[in-house]
Design a protein around this motif. Structure first.
Motif, PDB file in Angstrom:
ATOM      1  N   LEU A  80      26.832   7.766 -39.677  1.00 15.85           N
ATOM      2  CA  LEU A  80      26.634   6.121 -39.750  1.00 15.85           C
ATOM      3  C   LEU A  80      27.705   5.762 -38.287  1.00 15.85           C
ATOM      4  O   LEU A  80      29.022   6.342 -38.273  1.00 15.85           O
ATOM      5  CB  LEU A  80      27.564   6.626 -41.182  1.00 15.85           C
ATOM      6  N   PRO A  81      27.492   5.439 -37.498  1.00 15.73           N
ATOM      7  CA  PRO A  81      27.830   5.239 -36.055  1.00 15.73           C
ATOM      8  C   PRO A  81      28.293   3.824 -36.392  1.00 15.73           C
ATOM      9  O   PRO A  81      28.013   2.678 -36.964  1.00 15.73           O
ATOM     10  CB  PRO A  81      26.645   4.571 -35.575  1.00 15.73           C
ATOM     11  N   ILE A  82      30.009   4.149 -36.244  1.00 17.64           N
ATOM     12  CA  ILE A  82      30.726   2.764 -35.826  1.00 17.64           C
ATOM     13  C   ILE A  82      31.254   2.500 -35.015  1.00 17.64           C
ATOM     14  O   ILE A  82      31.598   3.878 -34.332  1.00 17.64           O
ATOM     15  CB  ILE A  82      31.673   2.920 -37.401  1.00 17.64           C
ATOM     16  N   ALA A  83      32.195   1.724 -34.910  1.00 17.60           N
ATOM     17  CA  ALA A  83      33.005   1.208 -33.168  1.00 17.60           C
ATOM     18  C   ALA A  83      33.981   1.560 -33.913  1.00 17.60           C
ATOM     19  O   ALA A  83      34.224   2.300 -34.634  1.00 17.60           O
ATOM     20  CB  ALA A  83      33.042  -0.448 -33.155  1.00 17.60           C
ATOM     21  N   ASN A  84      34.546   1.610 -32.442  1.00 20.08           N
ATOM     22  CA  ASN A  84      36.288   2.456 -32.332  1.00 20.08           C
ATOM     23  C   ASN A  84      36.625   1.127 -32.939  1.00 20.08           C
ATOM     24  O   ASN A  84      38.547   2.528 -33.516  1.00 20.08           O
ATOM     25  CB  ASN A  84      36.819   2.339 -31.238  1.00 20.08           C
ATOM     26  N   GLY A  85      36.988   0.479 -34.172  1.00 25.26           N
ATOM     27  CA  GLY A  85      37.849  -0.591 -34.631  1.00 25.26           C
ATOM     28  C   GLY A  85      38.955  -0.774 -34.190  1.00 25.26           C
ATOM     29  O   GLY A  85      40.155  -0.950 -34.568  1.00 25.26           O
ATOM     30  N   GLU A  86      38.414  -1.265 -33.003  1.00 17.67           N
ATOM     31  CA  GLU A  86      39.140  -1.948 -31.816  1.00 17.67           C
ATOM     32  C   GLU A  86      39.587  -4.107 -32.733  1.00 17.67           C
ATOM     33  O   GLU A  86      40.902  -4.596 -32.145  1.00 17.67           O
ATOM     34  CB  GLU A  86      39.690  -1.895 -30.591  1.00 17.67           C
ATOM     35  N   THR A  87      39.013  -4.266 -33.554  1.00 19.10           N
ATOM     36  CA  THR A  87      38.680  -5.483 -33.644  1.00 19.10           C
ATOM     37  C   THR A  87      38.307  -5.945 -35.181  1.00 19.10           C
ATOM     38  O   THR A  87      37.960  -4.790 -35.809  1.00 19.10           O
ATOM     39  CB  THR A  87      37.974  -6.142 -32.628  1.00 19.10           C
ATOM     40  N   GLU A  88      38.739  -7.203 -35.198  1.00 17.09           N
ATOM     41  CA  GLU A  88      38.770  -7.462 -36.941  1.00 17.09           C
ATOM     42  C   GLU A  88      37.311  -7.246 -37.162  1.00 17.09           C
ATOM     43  O   GLU A  88      36.362  -6.982 -38.964  1.00 17.09           O
ATOM     44  CB  GLU A  88      39.306  -8.781 -36.939  1.00 17.09           C
ATOM     45  N   GLU A  89      36.342  -7.470 -36.484  1.00 13.23           N
ATOM     46  CA  GLU A  89      35.166  -7.608 -36.768  1.00 13.23           C
ATOM     47  C   GLU A  89      34.220  -6.136 -36.442  1.00 13.23           C
ATOM     48  O   GLU A  89      33.682  -6.107 -37.310  1.00 13.23           O
ATOM     49  CB  GLU A  89      34.145  -7.906 -35.377  1.00 13.23           C
ATOM     50  N   ASP A  90      34.840  -5.104 -36.161  1.00 12.65           N
ATOM     51  CA  ASP A  90      35.132  -4.018 -35.859  1.00 12.65           C
ATOM     52  C   ASP A  90      35.021  -2.754 -37.561  1.00 12.65           C
ATOM     53  O   ASP A  90      34.579  -2.872 -38.002  1.00 12.65           O
ATOM     54  CB  ASP A  90      35.204  -3.215 -35.334  1.00 12.65           C
ATOM     55  N   SER A  91      36.078  -3.665 -38.006  1.00  9.44           N
ATOM     56  CA  SER A  91      36.425  -3.487 -39.367  1.00  9.44           C
ATOM     57  C   SER A  91      35.514  -4.072 -40.546  1.00  9.44           C
ATOM     58  O   SER A  91      35.071  -3.583 -41.229  1.00  9.44           O
ATOM     59  CB  SER A  91      37.683  -4.069 -39.773  1.00  9.44           C
ATOM     60  N   TRP A  92      35.407  -5.301 -40.613  1.00 12.69           N
ATOM     61  CA  TRP A  92      33.744  -5.959 -41.386  1.00 12.69           C
ATOM     62  C   TRP A  92      32.710  -5.114 -41.229  1.00 12.69           C
ATOM     63  O   TRP A  92      32.087  -4.921 -42.349  1.00 12.69           O
ATOM     64  CB  TRP A  92      34.115  -7.396 -41.423  1.00 12.69           C
ATOM     65  N   ASN A  93      32.324  -5.188 -39.993  1.00 16.29           N
ATOM     66  CA  ASN A  93      31.112  -3.707 -39.608  1.00 16.29           C
ATOM     67  C   ASN A  93      31.647  -2.655 -40.299  1.00 16.29           C
ATOM     68  O   ASN A  93      30.188  -1.718 -40.738  1.00 16.29           O
ATOM     69  CB  ASN A  93      31.157  -3.650 -38.367  1.00 16.29           C
ATOM     70  N   LEU A  94      32.465  -1.569 -40.107  1.00 17.38           N
ATOM     71  CA  LEU A  94      32.499  -0.830 -40.815  1.00 17.38           C
ATOM     72  C   LEU A  94      32.202  -0.421 -42.338  1.00 17.38           C
ATOM     73  O   LEU A  94      32.030  -0.119 -42.990  1.00 17.38           O
ATOM     74  CB  LEU A  94      34.028   0.113 -40.894  1.00 17.38           C
ATOM     75  N   PHE A  95      32.880  -1.885 -43.456  1.00 15.61           N
ATOM     76  CA  PHE A  95      32.788  -1.887 -44.002  1.00 15.61           C
ATOM     77  C   PHE A  95      31.195  -2.417 -44.511  1.00 15.61           C
ATOM     78  O   PHE A  95      30.890  -1.842 -45.533  1.00 15.61           O
ATOM     79  CB  PHE A  95      33.430  -3.736 -44.465  1.00 15.61           C
ATOM     80  N   GLN A  96      30.994  -2.971 -44.152  1.00 15.00           N
ATOM     81  CA  GLN A  96      29.679  -3.158 -44.168  1.00 15.00           C
ATOM     82  C   GLN A  96      28.645  -1.681 -44.274  1.00 15.00           C
ATOM     83  O   GLN A  96      28.022  -1.044 -44.771  1.00 15.00           O
ATOM     84  CB  GLN A  96      28.595  -3.817 -43.925  1.00 15.00           C
ATOM     85  N   THR A  97      28.876  -0.899 -42.959  1.00 19.10           N
ATOM     86  CA  THR A  97      27.827   0.366 -43.025  1.00 19.10           C
ATOM     87  C   THR A  97      28.468   1.118 -44.093  1.00 19.10           C
ATOM     88  O   THR A  97      27.817   1.249 -44.639  1.00 19.10           O
ATOM     89  CB  THR A  97      29.120   1.115 -41.566  1.00 19.10           C
ATOM     90  N   VAL A  98      29.871   1.619 -44.735  1.00 24.10           N
ATOM     91  CA  VAL A  98      29.720   2.427 -45.859  1.00 24.10           C
ATOM     92  C   VAL A  98      28.855   1.279 -46.778  1.00 24.10           C
ATOM     93  O   VAL A  98      27.875   2.227 -47.685  1.00 24.10           O
ATOM     94  CB  VAL A  98      31.595   1.960 -46.056  1.00 24.10           C
ATOM     95  N   ALA A  99      29.029  -0.001 -47.013  1.00 22.85           N
ATOM     96  CA  ALA A  99      28.149  -0.459 -48.284  1.00 22.85           C
ATOM     97  C   ALA A  99      26.567  -0.433 -48.658  1.00 22.85           C
ATOM     98  O   ALA A  99      26.421  -0.059 -49.299  1.00 22.85           O
ATOM     99  CB  ALA A  99      28.666  -1.673 -48.397  1.00 22.85           C
ATOM    100  N   ASP A 100      26.533  -0.114 -47.064  1.00 23.52           N
ATOM    101  CA  ASP A 100      24.782   0.202 -47.103  1.00 23.52           C
ATOM    102  C   ASP A 100      24.628   1.925 -47.373  1.00 23.52           C
ATOM    103  O   ASP A 100      23.673   2.261 -47.462  1.00 23.52           O
ATOM    104  CB  ASP A 100      23.918   0.033 -45.412  1.00 23.52           C
TER     105      ASP A 100
END
Length: 406
Positions: A80-100
């Motif tokens: 499940l590819p995710i970003a390095n978590g450097e921004t708030e947007e990265d955190s929201w994208n992580l949230f969505q990745t897990v949800a999907d």
């Protein structure tokens, strides 16, 4: 939350992370599972749960450093590819990745061992959210506590800490609405045996509040507080539970009293029932609040007349009419003017609720606005009633800071 699966057809997901650090061989131990030596704690978990579908959150840095190791030890994994978590947007994208990635009704074992930055926190929040919207079950949250020089590496089970979120939500619902069902359901689990004796008192007070039985509510509140005191003397499985019990005990302190109050301290009965009024208002239960307020004002009239004795204070109050007060020994009658004015407002609102606002012309068109009704009930219960009874010698507890702000 923890334990055996939920039956055939329910998918088990092992959700883990790949870090960008150095991995070392370790012998992982957890519960009664056979020790397993590997560089990845997730590989040990996969050995113990062969039926699990393995999903791995991977950042570009982690893939670059340890991607080959991951493919070697967990060749069947789904990345499940995710970003390095450097921004708030990265955190929201992580949230969505897990949800999907997590299907409905799935069970999840979440390994937080190699989570980077805020990844474990955001992922855990996403899973907590999915427990509601997708009915996902958290079987376990685990952490492999590796340290150099250890012969074996223990895996810590952190699931009980996640369960505190359930307890907080259940306690909040009970304190706000009086509905104890989520709490008593949690008390049915074996890991909170020390709280078992609270189930029955909670069920009793929950029912008496739901069916607007103020006398029983006061008695049940008294019994609940006594039982809480006994439970707190025991060793709780989770010591932080004492904070929750303190809060419950405090919330019902103004409502609780024993049967002796009906014989000797009518004022305590009146104040107890006013505390119930505030309880309903706090929980947004406006119909219950105004219904009880209508009867409460009758009870107060009877209390001031000095009759009858015992529980008849509540039962016979319905027969009293305002003009009968003129025949009482409580003078001057001018002290009752504000009381009767507020009582008329309560009567109109009570009829509006009881008749589902069918007679809007009689009760005033303003009652057609539900939000206005809520504000009106709050204003009457929290402000007008205390002011109306103060000249009669009854001092009620002032609104809390939160109530005043609302």
């Amino acid at each position: 939350m923890q334990g055996a699966g939920r039956g055939e057809g329910v998918s088990l997901i092992l959700l883990t992370t790949l870090g960008a650090g150095d991995y070392h061989e370790a012998t992982y131990c957890w519960k009664d599972y056979p020790p397993h030596s590997t560089k990845l704690v997730s590989a040990a978990l996969a050995q113990w749960f062969p039926e699990a579908e393995i999903k791995v959150l991977v950042t570009p840095l982690a893939v670059k450093k340890n991607g080959a190791l991951l493919h070697e030890l967990l060749p069947q994994h789904q990345p499940l590819p995710i970003a390095n978590g450097e921004t708030e947007e990265d955190s929201w994208n992580l949230f969505q990745t897990v949800a999907d990635a997590i299907p409905e009704d799935a069970e999840v074992i979440f390994d937080v061992t190699h989570g980077f930055r805020s990844l474990p926190v955001v992922t855990l929040l996403a899973l907590s959210y999915l427990r509601i919207v997708k009915k996902v079950s958290l079987r376990a949250v685990v952490y492999g506590a590796w340290q150099p020089g250890q012969e074996t590496t223990p895996i810590f089970d952190l699931t009980a800490f996640v369960a505190l979120l359930d307890w907080a939500q259940a306690a909040e619902q009970f304190l706000r609405t009086g509905d104890a069902r989520p709490m008593t359901t949690l008390m049915s689990t074996p890991d909170v045996e020390s709280l078992q004796d609270l189930k029955e008192p909670l069920e009793h007070i929950s029912a008496s509040l739901a069916f607007q039985r103020p006398i029983q509510t006061a008695r049940n509140a008294q019994q609940l507080r006594k039982q809480i005191a006994k439970v707190k003397k025991q060793k709780l499985q989770h010591p932080v539970m004492s904070l929750m019990l303190d809060h419950i005990e405090d919330r019902f302190s103004g409502i609780a009293h024993g049967d002796d109050a009906f014989k000797d301290r009518h004022q305590q009965v009146i104040k107890s029932q006013y505390a119930q009024l505030r309880f309903y208002v706090r929980g947004g239960q406006y119909a219950q609040a105004i219904e009880l307020a209508y009867e409460w004002m009758r009870s107060l009239q009877m209390w001031k007349l000095g009759r009858p004795q015992g529980q008849g204070l509540w039962l016979d109050a319905k027969r009293l009419k305002p003009d009968a007060m003129a025949q009482s020994d409580f003078k001057p009658m001018e002290l009752w003017n504000e009381f009767f004015r507020v009582q008329e407002q309560v009567r109109l609102l009570r009829n509006a609720f009881a008749h589902f606002n069918e007679y809007k012309k009689e009760f005033n068109e303003e009652l057609a606005d539900p939000s206005a009704l809520a504000q009106q009930v709050e204003h009457i219960i929290l402000s007008l009633l205390p002011a109306a009874v103060r000249p009669l010698g009854l001092e009620l507890e002032p609104p809390t800071a939160a109530e005043a702000k609302a």
